[in-house]
Enzyme design. Structure first.
Site, mmCIF file in Angstrom:
data_model
loop_
_atom_site.group_PDB
_atom_site.id
_atom_site.type_symbol
_atom_site.label_atom_id
_atom_site.label_comp_id
_atom_site.label_asym_id
_atom_site.label_seq_id
_atom_site.Cartn_x
_atom_site.Cartn_y
_atom_site.Cartn_z
ATOM 1 N N GLU A 149 0.835 -1.198 0.000
ATOM 2 C CA GLU A 149 0.000 0.000 0.000
ATOM 3 C C GLU A 149 0.875 1.255 0.000
ATOM 4 O O GLU A 149 1.894 1.327 0.679
ATOM 5 C CB GLU A 149 -0.900 0.002 1.244
ATOM 6 N N LYS A 172 -9.774 1.902 -2.262
ATOM 7 C CA LYS A 172 -9.992 1.443 -0.888
ATOM 8 C C LYS A 172 -11.408 1.792 -0.433
ATOM 9 O O LYS A 172 -11.819 2.951 -0.471
ATOM 10 C CB LYS A 172 -8.948 2.091 0.020
ATOM 11 N N CYS A 198 -5.569 -2.859 2.806
ATOM 12 C CA CYS A 198 -5.320 -2.642 4.236
ATOM 13 C C CYS A 198 -6.581 -2.735 5.100
ATOM 14 O O CYS A 198 -7.033 -3.822 5.415
ATOM 15 C CB CYS A 198 -4.592 -1.318 4.440
#
Length: 274
Positions: free
Chosen positions: A44, A113, A154
């Site tokens: 990331e 995300k 994440c």
């Protein structure tokens, strides 16, 4: 029979100069490909320091240099490249975005995300990603020459509904570029990866950045690949390195035959109330 292949996680340390990081990433991509990796994964925010002061400064559009460079790396090395994530600019918004490239350098997936990292852990870490980024809203599953895969980023890993949705759409390998920190990493990183792999009886890849000691945000590192039984297939420490793992997607079918929890879902029973 399904394919067997080598996957490589580039656990690199992001530097304060983008050009330096990009050059280092390219060297690591070539090294992994030279050793036989067919899927290569970056972490990331691999090209941008994970700090609010840098996100807008380092941001690029989809037509920017970073996407073009990653496309070239994938094509020149004939690999599937999961490009970690970069700060993507579109109009007046920023997204934490992962681009995925096939062996010809074509973008075959783009994941923004979905769950932004807004936390405040007592005596630990406080971070509000939504101060800088907008949230995505897509479940990202894509076909490759090696099989169907999914990608999340994440904090997305903490929401098992997203991994389940990917598995139900056919993903047998889910890749999660990440930067868990030194507060939550020791507690939840390995646990989350193994749980998502076990729950869905598939391979789950946690690709972390290396730790940058004394930087404002210190990544936990410890990249991991977990198999469909929830066991660790490969892992490492927090330092900069390439982690390799052999993947055999036939194991997904084997585990689901032996312990068919994923195949026996009772969605008629556990409907989420609104």
């Amino acid at each position: 029979m399904k394919p067997k292949f080598m996957l490589a996680i580039l656990q690199l340390r992001t530097e304060l100069e983008k050009a330096v990081t990009m050059a280092k990433a390219e060297r690591m991509v070539r090294e992994a490909a030279d050793k036989g990796a067919r899927v290569v994964v970056l972490p990331e925010m691999f090209n941008c320091p994970y700090d609010s002061a840098y996100f807008s400064v380092f941001a690029e559009s989809e037509s920017g240099d970073s996407v073009a460079e990653m496309s070239r790396w994938a094509k020149e090395n004939s690999i599937i490249l999961v490009g970690g994530s970069i700060p993507e600019a579109e109009g007046d918004k920023l997204y934490n975005t992962c681009f995925v490239f096939d062996e010809q350098g074509k973008v075959i997936a783009k994941h923004r995300k979905v769950h932004l990292f807004d936390i405040n852990v007592e005596d630990g870490i406080c971070f509000k990603e939504s101060d800088n980024f907008s949230a995505g809203s897509e479940i990202t599953v894509f076909d490759t020459s090696l099989g169907k895969m999914g990608v999340m980023i994440c904090f997305d890993i903490r929401f098992p509904e997203l991994a389940r949705a990917m598995a139900k759409r056919g993903a047998e390998l889910i890749i999660c570029p990440a930067q868990f920190n030194t507060t939550t990493g020791p507690l939840h990183w390995e646990l989350s990866i193994r749980a998502r792999a076990m729950d869905n009886e598939l391979f789950f890849v946690g690709a972390s950045a290396a730790r940058y000691d004394n930087f404002s945000y210190e990544a936990w590192g410890h990249s991991i690949v977990a198999g469909p039984f929830g066991m660790i297939e490969a892992t490492c420490d927090e330092t900069e390195q390439i982690l390799y793992c052999d993947i055999d997607l036939n194991e997904v079918d084997s585990v689901r035959r032996q312990l068919p929890t994923f195949l026996n879902l009772r969605e008629d029973v556990y409907i989420v109330a609104h």
